[in-house]
Design a protein around this motif. Structure first.
Motif, PDB file in Angstrom:
ATOM      1  N   ALA A  73     -20.189  29.039  37.676  1.00 32.69           N
ATOM      2  CA  ALA A  73     -19.819  30.378  38.143  1.00 32.69           C
ATOM      3  C   ALA A  73     -18.311  30.591  38.059  1.00 32.69           C
ATOM      4  O   ALA A  73     -17.835  31.661  37.658  1.00 32.69           O
ATOM      5  CB  ALA A  73     -20.303  30.579  39.578  1.00 32.69           C
ATOM      6  N   LEU A  74     -17.535  29.577  38.421  1.00 33.27           N
ATOM      7  CA  LEU A  74     -16.074  29.697  38.358  1.00 33.27           C
ATOM      8  C   LEU A  74     -15.598  29.784  36.916  1.00 33.27           C
ATOM      9  O   LEU A  74     -14.681  30.551  36.590  1.00 33.27           O
ATOM     10  CB  LEU A  74     -15.426  28.505  39.066  1.00 33.27           C
ATOM     11  CG  LEU A  74     -15.696  28.377  40.569  1.00 33.27           C
ATOM     12  CD1 LEU A  74     -14.973  27.167  41.141  1.00 33.27           C
ATOM     13  CD2 LEU A  74     -15.271  29.639  41.308  1.00 33.27           C
ATOM     14  N   ARG A  75     -16.227  28.981  36.037  1.00 33.01           N
ATOM     15  CA  ARG A  75     -15.845  29.023  34.626  1.00 33.01           C
ATOM     16  C   ARG A  75     -16.115  30.418  34.043  1.00 33.01           C
ATOM     17  O   ARG A  75     -15.292  30.967  33.322  1.00 33.01           O
ATOM     18  CB  ARG A  75     -16.619  27.962  33.842  1.00 33.01           C
ATOM     19  CG  ARG A  75     -16.200  27.878  32.378  1.00 33.01           C
ATOM     20  CD  ARG A  75     -17.086  26.941  31.579  1.00 33.01           C
ATOM     21  NE  ARG A  75     -17.002  25.584  32.060  1.00 33.01           N
ATOM     22  CZ  ARG A  75     -18.026  24.906  32.567  1.00 33.01           C
ATOM     23  NH1 ARG A  75     -19.219  25.473  32.666  1.00 33.01           N
ATOM     24  NH2 ARG A  75     -17.862  23.653  32.966  1.00 33.01           N
ATOM     25  N   GLU A  76     -17.283  31.002  34.378  1.00 30.82           N
ATOM     26  CA  GLU A  76     -17.639  32.322  33.873  1.00 30.82           C
ATOM     27  C   GLU A  76     -16.682  33.378  34.422  1.00 30.82           C
ATOM     28  O   GLU A  76     -16.276  34.306  33.709  1.00 30.82           O
ATOM     29  CB  GLU A  76     -19.077  32.655  34.258  1.00 30.82           C
ATOM     30  CG  GLU A  76     -19.619  33.920  33.624  1.00 30.82           C
ATOM     31  CD  GLU A  76     -19.721  33.819  32.110  1.00 30.82           C
ATOM     32  OE1 GLU A  76     -19.755  34.886  31.460  1.00 30.82           O
ATOM     33  OE2 GLU A  76     -19.779  32.692  31.571  1.00 30.82           O
ATOM     34  N   GLY A  77     -16.324  33.238  35.709  1.00 31.83           N
ATOM     35  CA  GLY A  77     -15.387  34.176  36.312  1.00 31.83           C
ATOM     36  C   GLY A  77     -14.027  34.153  35.636  1.00 31.83           C
ATOM     37  O   GLY A  77     -13.418  35.199  35.389  1.00 31.83           O
ATOM     38  N   LEU A  78     -13.538  32.953  35.327  1.00 31.22           N
ATOM     39  CA  LEU A  78     -12.241  32.836  34.650  1.00 31.22           C
ATOM     40  C   LEU A  78     -12.313  33.355  33.218  1.00 31.22           C
ATOM     41  O   LEU A  78     -11.365  33.948  32.708  1.00 31.22           O
ATOM     42  CB  LEU A  78     -11.785  31.376  34.662  1.00 31.22           C
ATOM     43  CG  LEU A  78     -11.302  30.845  36.015  1.00 31.22           C
ATOM     44  CD1 LEU A  78     -11.088  29.341  35.948  1.00 31.22           C
ATOM     45  CD2 LEU A  78     -10.023  31.543  36.442  1.00 31.22           C
ATOM     46  N   ARG A  79     -13.467  33.121  32.566  1.00 30.31           N
ATOM     47  CA  ARG A  79     -13.615  33.575  31.181  1.00 30.31           C
ATOM     48  C   ARG A  79     -13.538  35.105  31.091  1.00 30.31           C
ATOM     49  O   ARG A  79     -12.992  35.658  30.143  1.00 30.31           O
ATOM     50  CB  ARG A  79     -14.940  33.074  30.612  1.00 30.31           C
ATOM     51  CG  ARG A  79     -15.141  33.432  29.143  1.00 30.31           C
ATOM     52  CD  ARG A  79     -16.481  32.940  28.625  1.00 30.31           C
ATOM     53  NE  ARG A  79     -16.527  31.486  28.554  1.00 30.31           N
ATOM     54  CZ  ARG A  79     -17.341  30.724  29.271  1.00 30.31           C
ATOM     55  NH1 ARG A  79     -18.189  31.295  30.131  1.00 30.31           N
ATOM     56  NH2 ARG A  79     -17.330  29.415  29.161  1.00 30.31           N
ATOM     57  N   ASN A  80     -14.068  35.808  32.098  1.00 29.88           N
ATOM     58  CA  ASN A  80     -14.142  37.264  32.055  1.00 29.88           C
ATOM     59  C   ASN A  80     -13.088  37.953  32.913  1.00 29.88           C
ATOM     60  O   ASN A  80     -13.137  39.161  33.116  1.00 29.88           O
ATOM     61  CB  ASN A  80     -15.530  37.728  32.515  1.00 29.88           C
ATOM     62  CG  ASN A  80     -16.628  37.201  31.602  1.00 29.88           C
ATOM     63  OD1 ASN A  80     -16.463  37.182  30.378  1.00 29.88           O
ATOM     64  ND2 ASN A  80     -17.742  36.775  32.176  1.00 29.88           N
ATOM     65  N   ILE A  81     -12.130  37.210  33.419  1.00 28.97           N
ATOM     66  CA  ILE A  81     -11.149  37.777  34.350  1.00 28.97           C
ATOM     67  C   ILE A  81     -10.272  38.815  33.657  1.00 28.97           C
ATOM     68  O   ILE A  81      -9.953  38.703  32.467  1.00 28.97           O
ATOM     69  CB  ILE A  81     -10.288  36.651  34.964  1.00 28.97           C
ATOM     70  CG1 ILE A  81      -9.510  37.172  36.163  1.00 28.97           C
ATOM     71  CG2 ILE A  81      -9.339  36.063  33.925  1.00 28.97           C
ATOM     72  CD1 ILE A  81      -8.814  36.078  36.951  1.00 28.97           C
ATOM     73  N   ALA A  82      -9.903  39.844  34.399  1.00 25.37           N
ATOM     74  CA  ALA A  82      -8.927  40.837  33.945  1.00 25.37           C
ATOM     75  C   ALA A  82      -8.127  41.219  35.185  1.00 25.37           C
ATOM     76  O   ALA A  82      -8.347  42.263  35.792  1.00 25.37           O
ATOM     77  CB  ALA A  82      -9.612  42.038  33.324  1.00 25.37           C
ATOM     78  N   LEU A  83      -7.203  40.369  35.579  1.00 29.00           N
ATOM     79  CA  LEU A  83      -6.494  40.492  36.854  1.00 29.00           C
ATOM     80  C   LEU A  83      -5.048  40.915  36.607  1.00 29.00           C
ATOM     81  O   LEU A  83      -4.306  40.242  35.898  1.00 29.00           O
ATOM     82  CB  LEU A  83      -6.526  39.152  37.609  1.00 29.00           C
ATOM     83  CG  LEU A  83      -5.784  39.107  38.941  1.00 29.00           C
ATOM     84  CD1 LEU A  83      -6.453  40.030  39.947  1.00 29.00           C
ATOM     85  CD2 LEU A  83      -5.729  37.671  39.468  1.00 29.00           C
ATOM     86  N   GLU A  84      -4.668  42.046  37.202  1.00 29.54           N
ATOM     87  CA  GLU A  84      -3.286  42.510  37.100  1.00 29.54           C
ATOM     88  C   GLU A  84      -2.459  41.768  38.136  1.00 29.54           C
ATOM     89  O   GLU A  84      -2.706  41.889  39.339  1.00 29.54           O
ATOM     90  CB  GLU A  84      -3.215  44.016  37.348  1.00 29.54           C
ATOM     91  CG  GLU A  84      -1.924  44.659  36.895  1.00 29.54           C
ATOM     92  CD  GLU A  84      -1.792  44.702  35.376  1.00 29.54           C
ATOM     93  OE1 GLU A  84      -0.760  44.206  34.885  1.00 29.54           O
ATOM     94  OE2 GLU A  84      -2.707  45.214  34.707  1.00 29.54           O
ATOM     95  N   GLU A  85      -1.512  40.966  37.682  1.00 28.10           N
ATOM     96  CA  GLU A  85      -0.694  40.159  38.593  1.00 28.10           C
ATOM     97  C   GLU A  85       0.791  40.349  38.284  1.00 28.10           C
ATOM     98  O   GLU A  85       1.148  40.970  37.287  1.00 28.10           O
ATOM     99  CB  GLU A  85      -1.060  38.667  38.482  1.00 28.10           C
ATOM    100  CG  GLU A  85      -1.975  38.166  39.571  1.00 28.10           C
ATOM    101  CD  GLU A  85      -1.445  38.430  40.967  1.00 28.10           C
ATOM    102  OE1 GLU A  85      -0.216  38.363  41.181  1.00 28.10           O
ATOM    103  OE2 GLU A  85      -2.256  38.724  41.850  1.00 28.10           O
ATOM    104  N   PHE A  86       1.635  39.829  39.180  1.00 20.36           N
ATOM    105  CA  PHE A  86       3.079  39.912  38.960  1.00 20.36           C
ATOM    106  C   PHE A  86       3.466  39.272  37.618  1.00 20.36           C
ATOM    107  O   PHE A  86       4.459  39.631  37.004  1.00 20.36           O
ATOM    108  CB  PHE A  86       3.832  39.217  40.102  1.00 20.36           C
ATOM    109  CG  PHE A  86       3.787  37.722  40.052  1.00 20.36           C
ATOM    110  CD1 PHE A  86       4.808  37.002  39.465  1.00 20.36           C
ATOM    111  CD2 PHE A  86       2.693  37.015  40.556  1.00 20.36           C
ATOM    112  CE1 PHE A  86       4.767  35.614  39.395  1.00 20.36           C
ATOM    113  CE2 PHE A  86       2.646  35.635  40.504  1.00 20.36           C
ATOM    114  CZ  PHE A  86       3.681  34.933  39.908  1.00 20.36           C
ATOM    115  N   TYR A  87       2.673  38.317  37.154  1.00 22.05           N
ATOM    116  CA  TYR A  87       2.939  37.596  35.913  1.00 22.05           C
ATOM    117  C   TYR A  87       2.535  38.414  34.684  1.00 22.05           C
ATOM    118  O   TYR A  87       2.936  38.108  33.574  1.00 22.05           O
ATOM    119  CB  TYR A  87       2.163  36.281  35.945  1.00 22.05           C
ATOM    120  CG  TYR A  87       2.474  35.317  34.827  1.00 22.05           C
ATOM    121  CD1 TYR A  87       3.628  34.544  34.859  1.00 22.05           C
ATOM    122  CD2 TYR A  87       1.605  35.174  33.744  1.00 22.05           C
ATOM    123  CE1 TYR A  87       3.919  33.653  33.838  1.00 22.05           C
ATOM    124  CE2 TYR A  87       1.887  34.289  32.717  1.00 22.05           C
ATOM    125  CZ  TYR A  87       3.041  33.529  32.773  1.00 22.05           C
ATOM    126  OH  TYR A  87       3.324  32.650  31.762  1.00 22.05           O
TER     127      TYR A  87
END
Length: 556
Positions: A73-87
Motif C-alpha cells: 500500500a505504501l509503495r503504491e501510494g508513493l508511486r501515484n503521489i502528487a504532493l505540492e511541497e516546499f521542495y
C-alpha cells in the motif's frame, strides 16, 4: 579580487531556499524550512537536506492517506503521489524517478544592485525575479564592485558605464564619484571630508569587530555545550553523580534553564537504561548461578521459574527502585544489578524463557569457544528480554503495546545492535521453532538483513554432528526437524503477546510467507553446518582438529 567575477552566472538546481511554494503536508515554505534548519543546526541547508525532509513529508502523506500500512500500500501510494511541497511538486515517472523540473538560478552581483544573492529565473511560474540578459560587461561589474558603498555603485553618486568608468552626477567628481566639488575647493573642505570618511570607517571597523567577537563567543559556547553533553552521557552511564552535578552547574551558567537540564538528564538516563545489556561473563559466573538457585530453590531452574521468584513473592528484586525510563517504581534487571554486570548491548539473543539456566549457559559457552579470539565474555552484553525489558510493566502491571509499536521497537533494537545470536536448545524438534516470539525475531532479522549466528549447547551440537555422520538418513532427519515451522500454531507464555505478534505477522506478511522465510533460513543454516562438518572431516589430523566457526547467515 572579490566575487564579482561570478555575478549573473547561470546554474541549475533541484531546489533553492527562495522557492515560493508552501508545502501541503509540512505547511512550510522553503524560506521557513531554511530558517528552522539554521536555528536547529547552525548551518545553511543544502539541497540534500531539503530533499531528505521532503522525502519524509512524502512518506508521512502516504502513511496518512494509504488504506493500510502494508509495504504494498505504501509503495503504491508513493508511486501515484502528487504532493505540492516546499521542495516542489513531488511526483515520480514510470521508472520511479522524480519528475520535478530543475530550477534555473542566476547569481546576482556582489553589492546587490540587481537583487541580493541568488534568484530563481525559470520556470517562469516559480521565478522570483526575471533573468538579467545580457549581463553587464566585465569592466562594468568590476567598477560596481570596487566603487560600492552601502550597496550603491560609484559611492551612490553616479553609475558605472560599460567601459568600467564612473559617470558622476552633478556636484561630484573623482574616479569613484567620492569627492564633492564644494568640499574640495578649500583645505577646510578637504579636512572635513577626511574626518567624515575616517569616522565612517571607524564605525564600520568597530561594528565588524563586535560581530566577530559575538560569533566567536557563540561558537565557543556551542562547542562547550557539546563537550558538556558528552561528559554528561559518560557520567550518567558510570553513575558518577558528582560529575553530573558539575555538568549541571556549567550548563546553568551557559544559560540553560533548570527544567531543560533536568529533562536532558532524564533523557540520557532513559537512553542508557534502554540500551543496557546483560554481561555474558555474569551469566556464566557462579554468582548468577547461585542467585538463580537461591531465588528459586531449584538446582537448574527455567527462566519461567526465575520470573516467579524475582518479580513476584515477598522480596521482588528491584521493585523498590525508581525506573529511569518512566519514573515509576520497579526497574528492569539491568538497572537493578551491579553495574559491573551490564553495558551497552553488543548482541541480540534470540531464545525462550522455557530454557533452563544450564541450557543458556552451555549454549553461550559453546558460542564463545567457537568464536575463540573474536569475543571475550566480559566484552559481550546481550539484549536478553528477561533482563533488559522492564518486566514489572509487562508481566506485573500487564501494560501492553500495539502491534505497530512492537514492530518499531524490534526494528530499532535489531538495527542498532546489528547482530543476532539465536540459541537453540536442541536440533531434534527444538522448542525454539514452536514459540511465536523467536519466530518473529527470526523474521525481523531476515527482513532487516541483520546477521544471525545459530548456536547449540555443546552436547546438542555433538549430537547434530553424529546425525550428519549417519549419511543421507541422518541429514534428512536433521533437515526435517529444523525446517518444520507453523507460525500460526506457535505459542507464547502470554495470550496477549501471542495475539499481538500474530496480528502483526498477519498484517505485514502472512503466516505462509513467514513459514517459507524461516524454512529458507533454517535450510541454509543446515547446509552451512553440513559444509563445515565435511571440511572438518576432510581436514582432520589427529586430535588437533577444531571445529569451524558457527555460520553467520544473512538472507536477502
Amino acid at each position: 579580487g572579490g566575487w564579482f567575477q561570478g555575478g549573473f552566472m547561470i546554474d541549475v538546481a533541484a531546489w533553492h531556499e527562495t522557492y515560493p511554494t508552501r508545502g501541503t503536508f509540512s505547511g512550510l515554505t522553503s524560506s521557513e524550512f531554511s530558517d528552522i534548519f539554521r536555528l536547529a543546526t547552525g548551518y545553511q541547508p543544502s539541497v540534500y537536506a531539503a530533499a531528505q525532509f521532503a522525502a519524509m513529508c512524502a512518506l508521512g502523506h502516504v502513511l496518512e492517506t494509504a488504506p493500510n500500512t502494508s509495504v504494498e500500500a505504501l509503495r503504491e501510494g508513493l508511486r501515484n503521489i502528487a504532493l505540492e511541497e516546499f521542495y516542489g511538486k513531488i511526483t515520480f515517472d514510470e521508472n520511479g524517478q522524480s519528475s520535478q523540473p530543475y530550477l534555473v538560478l542566476q547569481f546576482r552581483d556582489a553589492i546587490g544592485l540587481e537583487g541580493d544573492g541568488i534568484e530563481i529565473v525559470h520556470p517562469r511560474e516559480k521565478a522570483t525575479a526575471p533573468a538579467i540578459f545580457p549581463r553587464p560587461t566585465w569592466r562594468q561589474m568590476r567598477c560596481r564592485y570596487e566603487t560600492a558603498r552601502l550597496g550603491e555603485e560609484c559611492f551612490g553618486q553616479g553609475t558605472c558605464d560599460r567601459k568600467g568608468k564612473c559617470a558622476c552626477r552633478g556636484g561630484w567628481t573623482g574616479s569613484a564619484c567620492a569627492n564633492q566639488v564644494s568640499y574640495i575647493e578649500s583645505d577646510e573642505g578637504r579636512f572635513s571630508l577626511i574626518v567624515i570618511v575616517m569616522a565612517v570607517l571607524g564605525v564600520i571597523m568597530v561594528a565588524s569587530l563586535i560581530i566577530v567577537i559575538i560569533l566567536s563567543l557563540s561558537r565557543r559556547r556551542e562547542k562547550r555545550i557539546r563537550e558538556l553533553l558528552l561528559t554528561l552521557h559518560r557520567a550518567v552511564g558510570d553513575d558518577d553523580h558528582e560529575t553530573v552535578q558539575q555538568v549541571n552547574s556549567q550548563l546553568y551558567i551557559l544559560g540553560w534553564s533548570a527544567s531543560s537540564i533536568e529533562d536532558t538528564i532524564k533523557h540520557v538516563r532513559r537512553m542508557h537504561s534502554e540500551r543496557r545489556g546483560i554481561s555474558v561473563d555474569y551469566l556464566l559466573s557462579d554468582e548468577f548461578l547461585h542467585f538463580a538457585q537461591e531465588r528459586t530453590g531449584k538446582e537448574d531452574p527455567t527462566f519461567y521459574d526465575l520470573k516467579d521468584a524475582i518479580f513476584f513473592g515477598e522480596t521482588p528484586f528491584g521493585a523498590d527502585l525508581d525506573c529511569p525510563r518512566d519514573g515509576k517504581k520497579g526497574v528492569a534487571l539491568v538497572d537493578a544489578l551491579d553495574k559491573r554486570h551490564v553495558g551497552e548491548c553488543t548482541h541480540f539473543l534470540s531464545w525462550t524463557w522455557g530454557y533452563k539456566v544450564s541450557t543458556v549457559r552451555a549454549g553461550l559457552e559453546h558460542w564463545l569457544e567457537l568464536t575463540a579470539g573474536e569475543h571475550q565474555a566480559h566484552e559481550v552484553f546481550l539484549f536478553m528480554c528477561f533482563f533488559v525489558n522492564n518486566q514489572y510493566r509487562i508481566i506485573v502491571s500487564k501494560e501492553r503495546i500495539g502491534a505497530e509499536q512492537l514492530e518499531h521497537i524490534f526494528e530499532e533494537n535489531l538495527t542498532r545492535i546489528g547482530h543476532v545470536v539465536a540459541l537453540l536448545d536442541t536440533w531434534d524438534s527444538p522448542r525454539y521453532l514452536t514459540r511465536i516470539w523467536t519466530i518473529f525475531e527470526q523474521v525481523m532479522s531476515i527482513q532487516l538483513k541483520v546477521p544471525v549466528t545459530m548456536v547449540l549447547p555443546r552436547n546438542a551440537a555433538s549430537e547434530l554432528m553424529e546425525e550428519f555422520n549417519k549419511g543421507k538418513d541422518g541429514i534428512v532427519r536433521v533437515s526435517d526437524s529444523l525446517t518444520t515451522v507453523d507460525s500460526e500454531s506457535a505459542e507464547a507464555y502470554s495470550p496477549d503477546d501471542e495475539k499481538a505478534v500474530k496480528e502483526l505477522i498477519k498484517q505485514k506478511l502472512g503466516f505462509e510467507t513467514v513459514n517459507q522465510s524461516i524454512f529458507k533460513f533454517m535450510t541454509k543454516w543446515v547446509g552451512l553446518e553440513m559444509e563445515v562438518h565435511l571440511r572438518d572431516l576432510v581436514g582432520k589430523r589427529g586430535s588437533t582438529t577444531t571445529r569451524g566457526k558457527p555460520s553467520r547467515i544473512v538472507l536477502s
